[in-house]
Structure formats: C-alpha cells, structure tokens
Design an enzyme around this catalytic site. Structure first.
Site, PDB file in Angstrom:
ATOM      1  N   HIS A  94      -7.305  -6.138   0.280  1.00 29.10           N
ATOM      2  CA  HIS A  94      -6.164  -5.229   0.265  1.00 29.10           C
ATOM      3  C   HIS A  94      -4.907  -5.805   0.908  1.00 29.10           C
ATOM      4  CE1 HIS A  94      -4.168  -1.381  -0.023  1.00 29.10           C
ATOM      5  NE2 HIS A  94      -3.976  -1.322   1.293  1.00 29.10           N
ATOM      6  N   ASP A 148      -9.714  -5.676  -3.959  1.00 28.47           N
ATOM      7  CA  ASP A 148      -9.136  -4.600  -3.148  1.00 28.47           C
ATOM      8  C   ASP A 148     -10.019  -3.359  -3.244  1.00 28.47           C
ATOM      9  OD1 ASP A 148      -7.542  -2.538  -2.059  1.00 28.47           O
ATOM     10  OD2 ASP A 148      -5.695  -3.473  -2.750  1.00 28.47           O
ATOM     11  N   SER A 167       0.830  -1.201   0.000  1.00 29.73           N
ATOM     12  CA  SER A 167       0.000   0.000   0.000  1.00 29.73           C
ATOM     13  C   SER A 167       0.872   1.261   0.000  1.00 29.73           C
ATOM     14  CB  SER A 167      -0.967  -0.048   1.193  1.00 29.73           C
ATOM     15  OG  SER A 167      -1.996   0.888   1.060  1.00 29.73           O
TER      16      SER A 167
END
Length: 280
Positions: free
Chosen positions: A260, A231, A111
C-alpha cells in the site's frame, strides 16, 4: 540484513504553521520551482514528514514541495466544529495553497490523500496542473477492505503498530523492530485526535471519500495512478481499475512486489515515476 522502513516513515518534524481560514496547519516545505502539494494517507500516526520525507527531498531540486499535516493528523488540529472528512481536508488543502499564494500546482496524494487530491482537482480545475494518486481511495463503488478497517482500528500499542505495518507493506522484512517502535511512538502521539476520525461503522468513511462520476469527469488535469500489485488496504481491482473508466486523461502504473505504500516500499522507482510525470 533487511533494510527496513526509513525511520522518518513514522516520526514528525516541527515544520511551520500556516493559518488557513482561522485554523493552524503544520506545513513542511522544501525546494523551489513549480509547486507540488503532497497529501498523506489516513493511518494512525501518519504525518506529512513521515509519509513524504524521502520523496520531498528527491523533488526539491526542481519543485517547491508543500506537505501539510492534514486536519486531525500530526500537529494540525481539526478545525473547530469539524470531525474531519473529505470536505474538510479538501477545503483545507485549497485554502493552504491560497494562503501560500500558489495559483498553479500539482497534487500528489496517498490513499485518503489520493481521494482528496482528486477532489481538489475537480474543485480547482484552473489551478491543479497534475494529479498523482497513490494507492488511492475515491473510486465509485469501492468497498471498505478488511485490512483498511483493521488499520483504522489499530490500537496505539507495539502490537497494533506491528499489525498495521505488516498490512501496509508486501515485503515483511521491512517490519523491523525500529520501524515498529517508530510507528508506535507516532500512533501514541496522535492517539487522541485520531480516535475521533474514523469511528465505526467505518464503511461510511469510505463512502465519504468516494467521488461521484460527475466529480471525476470534472477533472481536467492529467492523472497518474500508482498502485502496488499487492495492496491489501485499497486493492488494485476495486480501487484503481474503476477510476480508468471515469477519468479523461489517465494512466496507471502498477508496481510488482509492492503493497500500500509505494513511496516507502519502492522509493527509487516511485520517485522516478513521479519526476517524469511532473515534467510533462
């Protein structure tokens, strides 16, 4: 019985402290061999141990794994005068590896950490040998999703932790009372520092973590993008697919039935992908 998220997904272990340009960085190390720097994401309560414990253990037989709490997370404070941001995290990651004496290493980032990994590869092309960007941010033009906005705004309460965890994973059976309690404790422990990191309007922090086309073109290391098909925070269409147009040596692996956090939701397949790519 549902398996739930691992308990370490939201807890801290002490690690050791490394001085990086006069600021302490808490680092978790294991294994020996070619170094792999692992950079966690940006959710409240996130730590290196929570994000990477299982992955680090799987790699330890063949690699030296270096997993820091990034500035403002876990037990690493923000450097004096800093409010976080891509430059702070990238400079600290580079400085950490310099301090550890590593001149050649792979970088794995999730991320926010994926954007930092890409930025580090662009800044240190002679040192970074591989990049693995997981559910990554950093793509030009990627908007702030409603789910990422909600995660950054999540209060350090059981309800906030439950809502955040529901958004992170596709399989809602993983949102167990144990997982929610562990995330709540981690969020409360880091609440003071996190409150300064992503104040509204939060789209500016997505912009800060975005790499330019020139930065992406400067990356010489091979890049593996790993993304969950479901996600919600960094959707495949806006986060990973645009990077294929900008990276010279890139491949994308999409995990079905995954949100995610592939390292936590589908650990066995993720670890196999990672080990295979790093062995190239």
């Amino acid at each position: 019985m549902s398996r739930g998220l691992p308990a370490e997904a939201a807890t801290r272990t002490p690690g050791e402290v490394v001085d990086v340009d006069g600021s302490p960085v808490r680092v978790h190390e294991t294994g020996a061999g070619h170094a792999v720097l692992m950079l966690h994401g940006s959710g409240p309560g996130t730590t290196a141990a929570g994000a990477w414990a299982a992955t680090a253990a799987a790699l330890a037989g063949s690699h030296r794994v270096v997993a820091p709490d990034q500035a403002g997370f876990g037990r690493t404070p923000l450097p004096a005068g800093s409010s976080g941001g891509r430059r702070t995290w990238t400079d600290q990651a580079a400085g950490l590896m310099d301090a550890l004496g590593e001149t050649s290493y792979a970088v794995v980032g999730h991320s926010m950490g994926g954007a930092v990994a890409l930025a580090l590869a662009a800044a240190r092309p002679q040192q970074v040998t591989h990049v693995v960007a997981v559910g990554t941010m950093g793509a030009p033009g990627a908007p702030l999703s409603a789910d990422l906005d909600a995660v950054w705004a999540a209060p350090p309460t059981p309800d906030g932790a439950r809502d955040m965890t529901c958004r992170l994973v596709h399989d809602q059976r993983l949102v167990t009372p144990k997982a929610v309690a562990a995330r709540t404790a981690a969020m409360q422990a880091g609440a003071e520092a996190f409150a300064t990191l992503f104040p509204p309007p939060r789209s500016r922090w997505v912009d800060d973590l975005t790499l330019s086309a020139d930065e992406l073109a400067a990356i010489r290391a091979p890049v593996l993008l790993v993304h969950g098909a479901h996600d919600r925070l960094t959707p495949l269409r806006t986060a990973a697919l645009p990077l294929l147009e900008h990276l010279d040596d890139v491949r994308l692996h999409v995990l079905g039935r995954c949100g995610h956090a592939p390292a936590l939701e589908q650990p066995a397949e993720f670890q196999e992908l990672l080990a295979g790519f790093l062995a190239r």
